[in-house]
Design an enzyme around this catalytic site. Sequence first.
Site, PDB file in Angstrom:
ATOM      1  N   GLU A 165      23.481  29.321  76.479  1.00  0.00           N
ATOM      2  CA  GLU A 165      22.072  29.664  76.242  1.00  0.00           C
ATOM      3  C   GLU A 165      21.131  28.460  76.344  1.00  0.00           C
ATOM      4  O   GLU A 165      20.379  28.162  75.404  1.00  0.00           O
ATOM      5  CB  GLU A 165      21.931  30.372  74.905  1.00  0.00           C
ATOM      6  CG  GLU A 165      22.683  31.696  74.889  1.00  0.00           C
ATOM      7  CD  GLU A 165      22.480  32.520  73.620  1.00  0.00           C
ATOM      8  OE1 GLU A 165      21.821  32.026  72.671  1.00  0.00           O
ATOM      9  OE2 GLU A 165      22.968  33.655  73.582  1.00  0.00           O
ATOM     10  N   GLU A 287      28.518  37.122  76.283  1.00  0.00           N
ATOM     11  CA  GLU A 287      28.259  37.547  74.899  1.00  0.00           C
ATOM     12  C   GLU A 287      27.463  38.842  74.943  1.00  0.00           C
ATOM     13  O   GLU A 287      26.502  38.950  75.707  1.00  0.00           O
ATOM     14  CB  GLU A 287      27.423  36.526  74.115  1.00  0.00           C
ATOM     15  CG  GLU A 287      28.121  35.256  73.716  1.00  0.00           C
ATOM     16  CD  GLU A 287      27.197  34.351  72.887  1.00  0.00           C
ATOM     17  OE1 GLU A 287      26.247  34.876  72.247  1.00  0.00           O
ATOM     18  OE2 GLU A 287      27.410  33.141  72.894  1.00  0.00           O
TER      19      GLU A 287
END
Length: 511
Positions: A165, A287
């Site tokens: 991220e 994820e």
Amino acid sequence: MKKNDIKLSFDNSCSFNNYVDSCIGTGRMGLALFKEYQDQLKLCQKEIGFKYIRGHGLFCDDMAIYQERDMTRFGGEVTIDYNFTYLDLVFDFYLSINLKPYLELGFMPYKMASGEQTIFYWKGNTTPPKDYDAWKKLIQVTLRHLIDRYGRDEVITWPVEVWNEPNLPGFWENADMEEYFKLFEVSFNAVKEVDKDFKVGGPAVCGGSDRKWIKAFLEFCKGKNLEPDVITRHHYATELPEYTGHYGYAKLMDPMNEEDGFPGLHSTREIIDSFPEFKGKDIHITEFNTSYIPICPLHDTNQNAAYIANQLSKLGDDNKLYSYWTFGDCFEEMGVPYSLFHGGFGLVTYGNIPKPTFWTFAFFKYLKDNYKTCIQKDDTSIVVIDNENTVKGVCYNVTLERSGNDFINSYEINVKDGNYVLLTKRVDEEVCNPLKVWHDLGENRILKKEDIELIKSASYPQVSTKVISAVDGKVSFDIELKENAMVYFELRKVSVISDTGYDYNRVMQYK
């Protein structure tokens, strides 16, 4: 009660790509040394059986891989050591339960980091390396060690993802896109120099700025003549949480939300395919979950299980891998959990108690076993047949907010004459709801062993069977779905082959 009439046919064919067991998420890698962590993961492997496991912390200091020995005060030099003692213990354990690592390169070892910024209770450093050559060497030494220990043929099957991220400033200092692209280029080349057959991906972005980042990432790769093997991203499905005490309460998003629902996910496919160089590249969702915080009570509910069932029915449309975040509640991003049910990400909580969403994954794995084709898919159920012509299905009553709406799925299918057994495994708020039992026992943070066992006994589906005779070449059956319920069913032909003298009707005193 509303009834949905659904006619099934062995001649039907629906698109359904089921990668339910492709990957599972984990908290920081160092937690794999804990017995509780290992017990929770063993349960997941026994009942579901994932192929890969992906999580943070490969290069964090608690794994102790990168070491510097400073002898300058004695007239010597700073020397670099690499210590793989803990890494070997973790990966030996994963492989012993038939799990392959999905290698996320991160976070930054403290002595290699350019800054002080950290994230989480366990302080993962999220700044770039102060020396990219040292970072490159760390990657290469680690991969070569793994090849030496586990063999090239095994290790090159482990995907590699660069960071996590980077479009969020907490996970990558200042969310600096240009700096991340530099990190990716150095890391990509480092891996490929070890062995060109490693599969390397990125940019591992989450929602919000995913379109911007994925497009810019592909433009960068095109300009640098880099060819990532997979494109990775994340997917969460709740609004911003409202925090109270230790908890964050979040509302579910409409799964068809243009930005963050299935249409938003599909935009990644469209962006990739707009580049001739990258068209058709696999997408890995490394994820996904409902909420993105590990203190969201939604995660522990039957509502979460039903919502994820709908997700699993469609995620394979565009994506070759999707990894639920996470398998267990042995997890410390926001500190050590305070109580048994605390809104953790996991499929399993402490005491090795499966939550309702655990069974969502188990049920979809049943659909995959001996799979032949999908014959029905809508927003309430998915039905397949296997190579022995057993009909298998998962149906679910998905609600975004409590509505009191229950319904019945009424199925009819043409079959050969004979008797059939309908097997159902039910997960709903009445028969498979360990959260309710814990609540009714007082929501205690300190539980006696017998209370934990009692709660665990309420965490398994209700199993029922019923014999149905085909009438005029048809079998009909109803599945009642209360709000937030999920039911697995099988319809299989059955013949009675009793032992000599055994009479069930006589045993049960049936006439």
